[in-house]
Design an enzyme around this catalytic site. Sequence first.
Site, PDB file in Angstrom:
ATOM      1  N   LYS A  53      12.827  80.017  47.528  1.00 35.00           N
ATOM      2  CA  LYS A  53      13.880  79.039  47.205  1.00 35.00           C
ATOM      3  C   LYS A  53      13.269  77.653  47.034  1.00 35.00           C
ATOM      4  O   LYS A  53      13.607  76.913  46.106  1.00 35.00           O
ATOM      5  CB  LYS A  53      14.951  79.026  48.307  1.00 35.00           C
ATOM      6  CG  LYS A  53      15.848  80.255  48.260  1.00 35.00           C
ATOM      7  CD  LYS A  53      16.738  80.402  49.478  1.00 35.00           C
ATOM      8  CE  LYS A  53      17.483  81.745  49.428  1.00 35.00           C
ATOM      9  NZ  LYS A  53      18.240  82.053  50.629  1.00 35.00           N
ATOM     10  N   GLN A  97      19.352  79.258  56.339  1.00 35.84           N
ATOM     11  CA  GLN A  97      18.989  80.659  56.113  1.00 35.84           C
ATOM     12  C   GLN A  97      19.504  81.541  57.256  1.00 35.84           C
ATOM     13  O   GLN A  97      19.253  81.255  58.428  1.00 35.84           O
ATOM     14  CB  GLN A  97      17.450  80.772  55.990  1.00 35.84           C
ATOM     15  CG  GLN A  97      16.961  82.152  55.625  1.00 35.84           C
ATOM     16  CD  GLN A  97      17.386  82.596  54.224  1.00 35.84           C
ATOM     17  OE1 GLN A  97      17.330  81.835  53.264  1.00 35.84           O
ATOM     18  NE2 GLN A  97      17.837  83.835  54.102  1.00 35.84           N
ATOM     19  N   ASP A 120      25.756  77.723  49.543  1.00 35.16           N
ATOM     20  CA  ASP A 120      25.843  79.166  49.775  1.00 35.16           C
ATOM     21  C   ASP A 120      27.277  79.665  49.612  1.00 35.16           C
ATOM     22  O   ASP A 120      27.514  80.871  49.535  1.00 35.16           O
ATOM     23  CB  ASP A 120      25.375  79.490  51.209  1.00 35.16           C
ATOM     24  CG  ASP A 120      23.999  80.150  51.236  1.00 35.16           C
ATOM     25  OD1 ASP A 120      23.590  80.675  50.184  1.00 35.16           O
ATOM     26  OD2 ASP A 120      23.357  80.123  52.290  1.00 35.16           O
TER      27      ASP A 120
END
Length: 292
Positions: A53, A97, A120
């Site tokens: 990422k 994460q 997200d």
Amino acid sequence: MARLIDGKALAANLRQSVSEKVELLKAEHGLIPGLAVVLVGDNDASQVYVRNKIIQTSQAGMNSFHNKLAAGVTESELLDLIERMNADPLVHGILVQLPLPDHINAEIVINSILPQKDVDGFHALNVGLLNIGMDSLIPCTPLGCMQLLKSNDEDLSGKNAVIIGRSNIVGKPLATLLLQENCTVTIAHSRTRDLKTICQQADILVSAVGKAHIVKGHWVKPGATVIDVGINRIKSETGKSQLVGDIEFAEAEKVAGAITPVPGGVGPMTIASLLQNTLKAACSQHEVRIPE
Ligand code: NAD
């Protein structure tokens, strides 16, 4: 033989398009989208995802901020960090994460991110907006799946879509997106009876379980479009470690109309969708249109 839906190539196109838009944003508004990624602990898979990422964010011309925290960090220390990033005008997207260590409540952490920075799409507000069909930040993996499906067939209307897996990250938001495309959606899960018969009725079959080869080739309806979200590490016959999906690929590709491979299908599209979301978040926070 099924057509291969090439997620790697599609993701490369998408990343190229995002980086061109980032260039325009810089030139026209002096705005550089910024993504902050938070990694807690040393989970091997998470470290790989986060590294990818970060690299791809920078390659798209965006600012990338990396926060690596020890596994023992307290929930309140993590919340303090998020509060600082919420207030930082250079940070337009915040991604924590998952999974987080057991002593940290992931729900509290996710909902502490400003909804407009929640790239997200896991914040309760974004989940709600998606469900009622309003503009929102959409979770990256389902967003990537939809783009893979659309690349194969623009018109999904009226199709029978079966999703195996009901997680908040993949199954549920994907069901909502497919419903918005006028599919007839079935969500199957660990308690579903006769999964085989349900799968055999699917024009679109998506598996997001996380169990290698749980979906057998003969469960696939002839001509169906098959999207394999699962990522499973197994030992091959030669003893080597290998990544495979949930679907018995070799058998399924003989009957399906189109199918995604693992690796090279949903995975690359997830990160490309994250870059898309970061661009969208930056533009919306600065009240400028996403460049065409
Ligand atoms: P999860 O563990 O939260 O959910 C798994 C789902 O599978 C559950 O809803 C459960 O009910 C269902 N399930 C379990 N056993 C089943 C069975 N025997 N029959 C039918 N359903 C069953 O997982 P998740 O976070 O949604 O991820 C699922 C998979 O997708 C994992 O392999 C994960 O690594 C992968 N994934 C990939 C990407 C990507 O970018 N490619 C992104 C997210 C998740």
